[in-house]
Design a protein around this motif. Structure first.
Motif, mmCIF file in Angstrom:
data_model
loop_
_atom_site.group_PDB
_atom_site.id
_atom_site.type_symbol
_atom_site.label_atom_id
_atom_site.label_comp_id
_atom_site.label_asym_id
_atom_site.label_seq_id
_atom_site.Cartn_x
_atom_site.Cartn_y
_atom_site.Cartn_z
ATOM 1 N N UNK A 15 2.525 -9.932 3.543
ATOM 2 C CA UNK A 15 3.074 -8.593 3.356
ATOM 3 C C UNK A 15 4.596 -8.652 3.303
ATOM 4 N N UNK A 16 5.182 -7.763 2.482
ATOM 5 C CA UNK A 16 6.636 -7.703 2.298
ATOM 6 C C UNK A 16 7.153 -6.337 2.762
ATOM 7 N N UNK A 17 8.021 -6.306 3.773
ATOM 8 C CA UNK A 17 8.600 -5.039 4.254
ATOM 9 C C UNK A 17 9.916 -4.717 3.541
ATOM 10 N N UNK A 18 10.405 -5.642 2.748
ATOM 11 C CA UNK A 18 11.584 -5.437 1.899
ATOM 12 C C UNK A 18 12.796 -4.900 2.668
ATOM 13 N N UNK A 19 13.134 -5.565 3.762
ATOM 14 C CA UNK A 19 14.401 -5.345 4.502
ATOM 15 C C UNK A 19 14.516 -3.966 5.148
ATOM 16 N N UNK A 20 13.411 -3.238 5.358
ATOM 17 C CA UNK A 20 13.575 -1.809 5.677
ATOM 18 C C UNK A 20 13.463 -1.419 7.128
ATOM 19 N N UNK A 21 12.934 -2.316 7.964
ATOM 20 C CA UNK A 21 12.736 -1.935 9.365
ATOM 21 C C UNK A 21 13.946 -2.314 10.206
ATOM 22 N N UNK A 22 14.196 -1.547 11.262
ATOM 23 C CA UNK A 22 15.185 -1.931 12.257
ATOM 24 C C UNK A 22 14.573 -3.082 13.056
ATOM 25 N N UNK A 34 0.832 -1.203 0.000
ATOM 26 C CA UNK A 34 0.000 0.000 0.000
ATOM 27 C C UNK A 34 0.868 1.255 0.000
ATOM 28 N N UNK A 35 0.449 2.268 -0.765
ATOM 29 C CA UNK A 35 1.218 3.519 -0.878
ATOM 30 C C UNK A 35 1.251 4.253 0.463
ATOM 31 N N UNK A 86 6.025 6.687 8.971
ATOM 32 C CA UNK A 86 4.811 6.720 8.148
ATOM 33 C C UNK A 86 4.309 5.287 7.887
ATOM 34 N N UNK A 87 5.239 4.396 7.613
ATOM 35 C CA UNK A 87 4.901 2.993 7.314
ATOM 36 C C UNK A 87 4.184 2.334 8.505
ATOM 37 N N UNK A 88 4.800 2.461 9.688
ATOM 38 C CA UNK A 88 4.210 1.810 10.868
ATOM 39 C C UNK A 88 2.865 2.437 11.229
#
Ligand SMILES: O=C(O)[C@@H](O)[C@H](O)[C@H](O)CO
Ligand SMILES: [Mg+2]
Length: 415
Positions: A221-228, A149-150, A197-199
């Protein structure tokens, strides 16, 4: 009998693919896939480097050839090496199965199920377009979809077809809700990422989807390696009420496998990782310590069927199941290899499926089928895929790098 010819092809019917073709002295042909998204020419060069050493070898000795390429390289593992070894390995399985007159899955132990549960890629820039996308896949028969989702205020969000196209000024074209992040430019497109914004956005989207579609639809869902790691832990907790099949690549644990311990300690949302992990050695901690639920590796990037069969047997002992990587950056040859393994292993979970474009499917003739949400590799001898070399030559390589990512302040981040 022996290997007589080993040829490499790079073709771009809609997107770039690397094809490896082995021909034996008695004329049996096998195909393998070494497509490495954004780095295709490097994988092709690797195959050209090793091809002469294959000539004259007995095509039946798949394990020995695997060990020859792996141990013999001296430089073990890594995406380029493991994709190249995969292409050789899968071509040899294709040949062995054709010689035996059976589909590849029969050589892997036979069918353990009647069909392969698959998930599609749904996405939206707002709720109506997301619902439209989900409806489209449900009408096609899919029982599972990933939801991307955008993010408000962020110009282009990973996994959202329409937003990526809009940023390129291309509008919505081609398949409306599919997602191909590699754009045909020489320099990578830059995207922006903001975890806050994502969370603040994604859990609410899953609430809306569950409210509209109820409990049966399988959601991923795919977070694509971006979260700590600690953000990923919080994300998993926030998603618990919406019963996800998995959350994928929440944090870059391919670099530090311990990251997922923090996530695991805090949430029961199932964890999937591995599309950029390419050997069983790199899974030891993740599997032995039961830090993951699903292995996301593809046959194409992980040493072929010989290596993936071992990886999945190791995973089986720890209750870890499969969820093989299957976007269109795996060629139809690689997709078929995934499907034969999916059908055979006892610890199958789900299979990702993004249908290839019509152009791609004119160059690669597939015999796998999709019905009511399930794929099947088909029953032709071998992998069941043919490659049209003449048509492939009409689609020369075009540079198409994956995007790169920066935080709002310009800091480089994982894409
Ligand atoms: O889970 C997926 O299919 C994605 O992470 C793709 O591998 C990525 O967008 C590159 O195409
Ligand atoms: Mg992914």
């Amino acid at each position: 009998m022996a290997i007589e010819k080993a040829e490499v092809f790079v073709t771009s019917p809609g997107r770039n693919f690397v094809v490896f073709r082995i021909t034996t002295t008695d004329g049996v042909v096998g195909l393998g896939d070494a497509t490495l998204n954004g780095r295709e020419l490097v994988a092709a060069e690797y195959l050209k480097t090793i091809a002469p050493s294959l000539i004259g070898k007995d095509e039946d000795n798949i394990e020995d050839i695997w060990q020859y390429l792996y141990k013999g390289a001296y430089w073990k593992r890594g995406p380029v090496t493991m994709a190249a070894i995969s292409a050789v390995d899968v071509a040899l399985w294709d040949i062995k199965a054709k010689k035996a007159g059976v589909p590849v899955y029969q050589l892997l132990g036979g069918a353990s199920r009647t069909g392969i549960l698959t998930y599609a890629h749904a996405s939206g820039v707002d709720l109506p377009s997301l619902f439209d996308s989900i409806d489209m896949y449900r009408e096609m028969g899919f029982k599972a979809t990933r939801i991307q989702y955008a993010l408000p205020g962020i110009p282009s969000t990973y996994g959202v077809a329409a937003s990526a196209n809009a940023q390129q000024g291309e509008g919505e074209k081609g398949v409306r809700y599919d997602y191909e992040p590699a754009r045909r430019t020489t320099v990578p497109v830059e995207e922006v990422w903001d975890a806050r914004t994502y969370l603040n956005t994604i859990p609410g989207v899953f609430e809306e989807v569950r409210n509209k579609y109820g409990k049966d639809l399988i959601l991923l869902h795919d977070s694509h390696h971006r979260l700590r790691p600690i953000e990923a832990a919080r994300f998993g907790k926030l998603l618990e009420p919406y019963d996800l099949f998995w959350m994928e690549d929440t944090t870059p644990a391919e670099e530090n496998q311990q990251y997922l311990r923090i996530v695991r300690e805090h949430t029961t949302t199932p964890i999937a990782i591995g599309e950029i992990i390419n050997s069983w050695s790199d899974y030891i901690t993740l599997i032995e310590e039961q830090l993951i639920d699903y292995v996301r590796s593809a046959v194409t990037h992980t040493g072929g069927l010989t290596h993936m069969k071992k990886l999945m047997a190791f995973a089986e002992l720890f209750g870890v199941r499969s969820g093989f990587h299957g976007p269109t950056d795996v060629s139809p040859v690689g997709m078929a290899a995934n499907l034969h393994l999916d059908l055979a292993i006892p610890n199958f979970g789900i299979q990702e499926y993004m249908k290839h474009s019509d152009e791609t499917l004119e160059v690669f003739h597939t015999s796998y089928t999709f019905k009511d949400g399930y794929l099947h590799p088909g029953n032709k001898p071998g992998l069941g895929v043919d490659f049209d070399e003449k048509l492939a030559a009409k689609f020369p390589y075009q540079p198409a790098p994956l995007p790169v990512d920066r935080l709002l302040d310009g800091t480089m981040h994982e894409w």
